[in-house]
Design an enzyme around this catalytic site. Structure first.
Site, PDB file in Angstrom:
ATOM      1  N   PHE A   1     -22.310   5.591  -5.848  1.00 26.62           N
ATOM      2  CA  PHE A   1     -22.902   6.920  -5.757  1.00 26.62           C
ATOM      3  C   PHE A   1     -22.841   7.678  -7.087  1.00 26.62           C
ATOM      4  CE2 PHE A   1     -21.130   5.575  -1.693  1.00 26.62           C
ATOM      5  CZ  PHE A   1     -22.289   5.516  -0.939  1.00 26.62           C
TER       6      PHE A   1
ATOM      7  N   SER B   1     -13.801  -2.773  -0.231  1.00 29.73           N
ATOM      8  CA  SER B   1     -14.558  -1.907  -1.139  1.00 29.73           C
ATOM      9  C   SER B   1     -16.073  -2.077  -0.964  1.00 29.73           C
ATOM     10  CB  SER B   1     -14.156  -2.171  -2.594  1.00 29.73           C
ATOM     11  OG  SER B   1     -14.505  -1.099  -3.425  1.00 29.73           O
ATOM     12  N   PRO B   2     -16.576  -1.959   0.272  1.00 31.04           N
ATOM     13  CA  PRO B   2     -18.015  -2.163   0.500  1.00 31.04           C
ATOM     14  C   PRO B   2     -18.890  -1.113  -0.168  1.00 31.04           C
ATOM     15  CG  PRO B   2     -16.960  -1.277   2.459  1.00 31.04           C
ATOM     16  CD  PRO B   2     -15.859  -1.640   1.517  1.00 31.04           C
TER      17      PRO B   2
ATOM     18  N   TYR C   1       0.827  -1.211   0.000  1.00 27.40           N
ATOM     19  CA  TYR C   1       0.000   0.000   0.000  1.00 27.40           C
ATOM     20  C   TYR C   1       0.861   1.260   0.000  1.00 27.40           C
ATOM     21  CZ  TYR C   1      -4.222  -2.768   1.052  1.00 27.40           C
ATOM     22  OH  TYR C   1      -5.265  -3.652   0.997  1.00 27.40           O
TER      23      TYR C   1
ATOM     24  N   ALA D   1     -18.084  -0.066  -3.153  1.00 25.88           N
ATOM     25  CA  ALA D   1     -17.683  -0.240  -4.560  1.00 25.88           C
ATOM     26  C   ALA D   1     -16.769   0.890  -5.025  1.00 25.88           C
ATOM     27  CB  ALA D   1     -18.906  -0.348  -5.463  1.00 25.88           C
ATOM     28  N   GLY D   2     -15.884   1.316  -4.131  1.00 27.18           N
ATOM     29  CA  GLY D   2     -14.940   2.377  -4.489  1.00 27.18           C
ATOM     30  C   GLY D   2     -15.611   3.686  -4.843  1.00 27.18           C
ATOM     31  N   GLY D   3     -16.812   3.913  -4.290  1.00 28.00           N
ATOM     32  CA  GLY D   3     -17.561   5.132  -4.597  1.00 28.00           C
ATOM     33  C   GLY D   3     -18.445   5.014  -5.820  1.00 28.00           C
ATOM     34  N   LYS D   4     -18.319   3.905  -6.549  1.00 29.21           N
ATOM     35  CA  LYS D   4     -19.093   3.733  -7.787  1.00 29.21           C
ATOM     36  C   LYS D   4     -20.591   3.721  -7.511  1.00 29.21           C
ATOM     37  CE  LYS D   4     -17.397   0.770 -10.655  1.00 29.21           C
ATOM     38  NZ  LYS D   4     -17.059  -0.513 -11.327  1.00 29.21           N
TER      39      LYS D   4
END
Length: 302
Positions: free
Chosen positions: A221, A213-214, A53, A216-219
């Site tokens: 929204f 990624s609960p 990371y 979805a990485g912001g997807k």
């Protein structure tokens, strides 16, 4: 906050803080230390890392912050992952991207992680991704050595499907070891681990699931995404009904699954943490859970 028992030595908080973006936060050690204390005050005690990371920098950033409050070590659980080689790796002469699950690499990675995190023991070590070249016997030998040396309390995997898990698990069981965790991408947007039976397979063997990624990485929204728009059309009314945010409903949706999925959050905003914690207090009905599920599928169940 309730804790999830991982094995006889380790329990995790039901929400986990991830540090894959810690380098981007550009915080001083003092700022990160304050955030760590705020997390622990709220019952979020499990911290998720990986050696790669931040191009191999995030563990060190965390270690400097932890050093300012040494007493926190007894209140938190530290997870890290290894097994990926990036071109930016300063420890290998490599210009490419590959996996390395050799005994030598696993042990060296753990030693570096311990040094960077400034701790003496990991609460859990995960193999970051499966490799076509993985020799399960060699991985087993590495884990046996690390357990014997007192460097890890539990062992798991990340992004392993059923067959990949079975291959490694069979060798570990023969040596009286056990895969306790599988970190999988799971969200209302990403159902693969549910649909392909991986989560059921883990549940059968009492392997706990960390959900990366609960959101979805912001997807989720992005309402220009047709799938996201369908899901949000269900989430938003539920958020109003239960007086929480859509983030909270997502946490409630994950928490309702019998496998007790533990979401790994990547935020550095304490208000987002509070939204997630509020989601744990929401008990969705079965119908509400399925409404979110079928919105993601894009069709009704049979």
């Amino acid at each position: 906050m309730d804790k999830m028992k991982i094995n006889q030595y380790v329990s995790f908080s039901n929400i986990i803080q991830g540090f894959w973006r810690a380098k981007d936060w550009q915080w001083t050690p003092q700022q990160l230390n304050r955030y760590l204390n705020e997390l622990v005050e709220r019952g979020i005690t499990t911290m998720d890392h990986a050696d790669i990371y931040g191009s191999y920098s995030c563990e060190g950033i965390f270690g400097e912050a932890l050093k300012l409050s040494p007493q926190l070590r007894d209140q938190i659980e530290i997870v890290t992952k290894c097994g990926i080689i990036l071109p930016s790796n300063p420890f290998h002469e490599s210009s490419g991207h590959r996996y390395d699950h050799s005994k030598e690499h696993i042990i060296q990675s753990v030693d570096r992680s311990l040094q960077n995190l400034q701790v003496e023991q990991l609460d859990s070590l995960l193999i970051h991704r499966p490799s076509p070249l993985m020799d399960p016997n060699e991985v087993t030998e590495a884990i046996k050595a690390l357990v014997k040396q007192g460097k890890v309390k539990s062992f798991g995997v990340s992004n392993f499907n059923k067959s990949e898990y079975d291959l490694l698990s069979k060798c570990l069981v023969c040596d009286k070891l056990h895969i306790t965790l599988n970190q999988l991408e799971v969200s209302p947007y990403t159902l693969d681990a549910i649909e392909n039976g991986t989560i059921n397979h883990m549940y059968k063997d009492d392997v706990k699931i960390m959900s990366w990624s609960p959101m979805a990485g912001g997807k989720l929204f992005n309402l220009e995404d047709e799938k996201s728009a369908r899901i949000m059309a269900v989430l938003s009314p539920l958020a109003q009904k239960y007086n929480v945010t859509s983030n909270g409903i997502i946490i409630a949706w994950l928490n309702k699954h019998p496998a007790s999925l533990m979401p790994v959050l990547g935020t550095h905003k304490i208000e987002r943490i509070d939204e997630a914690i509020n989601g744990l207090k929401v008990s969705l009905t079965d119908q509400e859970w399925f409404d979110i599920y079928t919105a993601s599928l894009g069709h009704d169940i049979p």
